[in-house]
Design a protein around this motif. Structure first.
Motif, short mmCIF file in Angstrom:
data_model
loop_
_atom_site.label_atom_id
_atom_site.label_comp_id
_atom_site.label_asym_id
_atom_site.label_seq_id
_atom_site.Cartn_x
_atom_site.Cartn_y
_atom_site.Cartn_z
N CYS A 30 0.82 -1.21 0.00
CA CYS A 30 0.00 0.00 0.00
C CYS A 30 0.85 1.27 0.00
O CYS A 30 0.35 2.36 -0.22
CB CYS A 30 -0.92 0.04 1.22
SG CYS A 30 -1.98 -1.39 1.29
N ILE A 31 2.16 1.09 0.31
CA ILE A 31 3.02 2.26 0.45
C ILE A 31 3.73 2.54 -0.87
O ILE A 31 4.21 1.64 -1.54
CB ILE A 31 4.06 2.03 1.56
CG1 ILE A 31 3.35 1.82 2.89
CG2 ILE A 31 5.03 3.20 1.65
CD1 ILE A 31 4.27 1.45 4.01
N GLY A 32 3.77 3.81 -1.22
CA GLY A 32 4.48 4.20 -2.43
C GLY A 32 4.12 5.62 -2.77
O GLY A 32 3.39 6.28 -2.03
N ARG A 61 3.34 -3.14 -7.60
CA ARG A 61 3.80 -3.27 -6.22
C ARG A 61 4.06 -4.72 -5.80
O ARG A 61 5.11 -5.03 -5.26
CB ARG A 61 2.77 -2.67 -5.27
CG ARG A 61 2.54 -1.20 -5.46
CD ARG A 61 3.44 -0.36 -4.59
NE ARG A 61 3.32 1.04 -4.94
CZ ARG A 61 2.33 1.82 -4.50
NH1 ARG A 61 1.40 1.31 -3.72
NH2 ARG A 61 2.28 3.07 -4.86
N LEU A 62 3.09 -5.57 -6.07
CA LEU A 62 3.21 -6.95 -5.57
C LEU A 62 4.45 -7.67 -6.10
O LEU A 62 5.20 -8.26 -5.31
CB LEU A 62 1.94 -7.74 -5.88
CG LEU A 62 1.86 -9.10 -5.17
CD1 LEU A 62 1.81 -8.91 -3.66
CD2 LEU A 62 0.65 -9.90 -5.63
N PRO A 63 4.71 -7.60 -7.42
CA PRO A 63 5.94 -8.25 -7.89
C PRO A 63 7.19 -7.69 -7.21
O PRO A 63 8.09 -8.45 -6.85
CB PRO A 63 5.96 -7.93 -9.39
CG PRO A 63 4.55 -7.65 -9.74
CD PRO A 63 3.94 -7.03 -8.53
N LYS A 64 7.21 -6.38 -6.99
CA LYS A 64 8.38 -5.78 -6.33
C LYS A 64 8.53 -6.26 -4.90
O LYS A 64 9.62 -6.57 -4.44
CB LYS A 64 8.24 -4.25 -6.34
CG LYS A 64 8.98 -3.60 -7.48
CD LYS A 64 9.07 -2.11 -7.29
CE LYS A 64 10.46 -1.75 -6.82
NZ LYS A 64 10.72 -0.33 -6.85
N ASP A 302 12.67 -1.67 1.19
CA ASP A 302 12.25 -1.30 -0.17
C ASP A 302 11.12 -0.28 -0.13
O ASP A 302 11.10 0.68 -0.91
CB ASP A 302 11.81 -2.57 -0.92
CG ASP A 302 11.32 -2.25 -2.32
OD1 ASP A 302 12.06 -1.55 -3.03
OD2 ASP A 302 10.21 -2.69 -2.68
N ALA A 303 10.17 -0.48 0.79
CA ALA A 303 9.08 0.48 0.93
C ALA A 303 9.63 1.85 1.32
O ALA A 303 9.23 2.89 0.79
CB ALA A 303 8.08 0.00 1.98
#
Lengths: 344, 265
Positions: A30-32, A61-64, A302-303
């Motif tokens: 959810c973060i970005g 997001r999910l793949p990352k 990463d977030a």
């Protein structure tokens, strides 16, 4: 016998750490730079108007986040193995020259201007993987020449090969074109490019899970080995075979991680130490727990890399080093204290 | 059956011979002391038994079979090793350490079973270390740690114990406790014990047989009474010694030029 590892205790701790990882992953998707609502995304892609939240979540997001988790788990696990076998608390996944080998490989690919892809892997990633594995093999081979059971030779071979390849990298850096330089530098600092294909994640994830499972089976042998080869041999551990299998497995996992994300420091060094302090040094537990904690740590890092200077993205290696450095110094001071006052 | 036989075993590093055509038979249930100056090959002797070094000539037979044909596991079933006192890098608890001796018996299972745990507990009890089973190896004293390593060797349930200077860093009380324990194991459980030591006096007090290694491969073996005497020791260690008798066994005091009891020139 409160320190004794029982199946129940292991299952409970793994569930706890696994739950923590899932929670961290759910929070971090959810973060970005673009806020995403989980509830809205949950409605799926089946609605008529395009669901932007769902698209961002599932395709970006999910793949990352998954990639960060896989890389974190692989690096932390490899760190545990290298620390155990080299009996050196300062060992990390890059100790056998993997970093410089991978760096050299990726640099060559960039300089040659290779643009092909191999099963979703870019030429740079492929070259980094090959460079990493080749360097480990070289270091292992030199290490064996210095003595079969002596890990010092292996350690020194790793350090020297690392220094030599680093010099070659610096030489190439000074003659490389400026446009190429940025690509390589960013890679060397460690960052998660958006993975182009999900099947790449599946392959990397499977290697990681199988590797951790296999290393867990070697866990009791690694326990004995961390007392030294003589002790392990007398306790019936086939040391050369065990070292070869564990090194090979850890090197493969590191190479996979490195080729996907570049050089991310400190995860493989500090996560095993933190878990050891919290839960004890037994490798049957240390390996899977470190993998889960390492994965969570890198997902968070990463977030953070995504938000600190948003909308730009920091190399995640910068975050791990900034957070890891001070933490490691605390550990170091604690460790020195143990040496002075821990045992009479 | 004879537990171990060395047949004309030769070994050397580079050009210096360490053991030369050493032949010796270790009977089951005997207590051997391996003594000699530094560099005379005491540890080499033990390492060959442990399989770390292979003889350059000659053969070592264990229960009539060449040692080289024994697998890691088979060897671990026959002999266990206690090294010089040391602190390991990672902080395993005492109980975990002792349990490690059980792991080779069911190699690919992830956990110890109840039998393993009760054997480990018995070994801790025998060495009087059960009370700190939960402490880590860094949290106990050198003498206690050495008893823990002895407990681990016992938990391995081997008929033979190899010990490489197990008491070299310990004070008198802890030295005696280790030697008492070993003698007790020999008498009560019929263990065969081979121990490398620098302490000739303890060798006289506790051991049945002595292997005295000299430099360049010379050696003498036999009972402490026959092997350990003034002439032999002065020749091999190149010092003067004073020999006395406690009640039954001899003792030796080394004397240098500046000792208060230095021999007249």
């Amino acid at each position: 016998m409160k320190h004794l590892l029982t199946p129940g205790k292991l299952a409970w701790r793994l569930t706890l750490a696994g739950g923590l990882l899932l929670a961290v992953m759910a929070a971090c998707v959810c973060i970005g730079s673009e806020p995403v609502s989980l509830r809205k995304a949950m409605q799926g892609a089946a609605v008529e108007t395009p669901n932007i939240d769902y698209e961002i979540l599932m395709c970006v997001r999910l793949p990352k986040v998954l990639l960060a988790a896989i890389v974190g788990a692989a690096l932390a696990c490899a760190g545990v193995v290298f620390q155990a076998i080299l009996r050196n608390p300062l060992a990390d996944p890059y100790i056998l020259g993997i970093s410089s080998g991978a760096g050299l490989g990726s640099m060559l690919a960039v300089m040659m201007g290779w643009m092909w892809t191999l099963a979703g892997l870019s030429a740079m990633m492929t070259a980094a993987f090959i460079g990493a594995m080749a360097t480990v093999w070289l270091v292992w081979w030199i290490g064996r020449l210095t003595g079969r059971t002596q890990t010092t030779g292996l350690l020194l071979a790793g350090v020297v090969v690392n220094a030599f390849f680093s010099a070659v990298i610096m030489f190439l850096t000074s003659i490389i074109k400026a446009s190429h330089l940025q690509t390589t530098l960013f890679w060397l600092m460690g960052s998660f490019a958006e993975p182009e294909k999900m099947n790449l994640l599946w392959v990397a994830g499977s290697i990681c899970v199988l590797g951790i499972g296999f290393l867990m089976l070697l866990g009791r042998r690694l326990n004995s080995l961390s007392f030294g080869p003589e002790e392990a041999r007398s306790m019936g551990v086939p040391i050369e075979q065990t070292c070869f299998l564990a090194f090979g497995c850890a090197a493969l996992m590191t190479s996979v991680a490195v080729s996907l994300s570049g050089l991310i420091g400190f995860v493989g060094l500090i996560v095993p130490h933190a878990v050891r302090l919290a839960a004890g040094p037994d490798h049957r537990q240390l390996l899977p727990l470190s993998a889960l904690v390492g994965a969570a740590f890198l997902v968070i890092a990463d977030a953070a890399a995504r938000v600190v200077v948003a909308p730009a993205i920091l190399p995640v290696g910068v975050i791990t080093a900034l957070a890891g450095g001070p933490f490691f110094l605390i550990l170091l001071i604690r460790y020195t204290k143990n040496i002075h006052w821990g045992c009479s | 059956m004879n537990r171990v036989e060395f047949q004309n075993v030769t070994f050397g590093y580079e050009k210096t011979p360490v053991l030369r055509e050493l032949s010796l038979t270790v009977q089951t249930g005997s207590f051997w002391a391996i003594v000699g100056p530094n560099g005379s090959g005491k540890t080499t002797f033990l390492r060959m038994l442990d399989g770390q070094l292979k003889p350059q000539a000659g053969e070592i037979l264990v229960e009539g079979r060449p040692l080289s044909s024994w697998s890691f596991r088979q060897r671990a079933e026959k002999m266990s090793l206690v090294r010089q006192e040391f602190v390991p890098v990672f902080g395993y608890s005492v109980f975990e350490t002792v349990l490690m001796a059980r792991s080779f018996r069911r190699e690919w299972s992830l956990f110890e079973n109840a039998v393993d745990r009760s054997i480990a507990k018995a070994a801790l009890a025998a060495t009087d270390t059960l009370k700190f089973a939960d402490r880590t190896l860094g949290q106990i004293s050198g003498g206690e740690r050495q008893r823990v390593f002895l407990a681990r060797a016992l938990a391995q349930e081997t008929p033979m114990l190899l010990l490489d200077e197990p008491t070299s860093h310990l004070d008198l009380k802890h030295q005696i406790r280790i030697f008492d324990l070993l003698r007790q194991m020999q008498i009560e459980q019929g263990k065969t014990i081979l121990l490398v030591t620098h302490d000739l006096n303890l060798a006289c007090q506790y051991c049945d047989r002595v292997l005295l290694l000299g430099t360049d491969g010379a050696y003498i073996q036999g009972t402490p009474q026959t092997v350990l005497n003034c002439r032999q020791i002065e020749e091999i260690f190149e010092i003067k010694v004073f020999q006395g008798t406690v009640r039954r066994e001899k003792f030796f005091v080394p004397l240098g030029h500046y000792s208060k009891d230095a021999p007249p020139k």
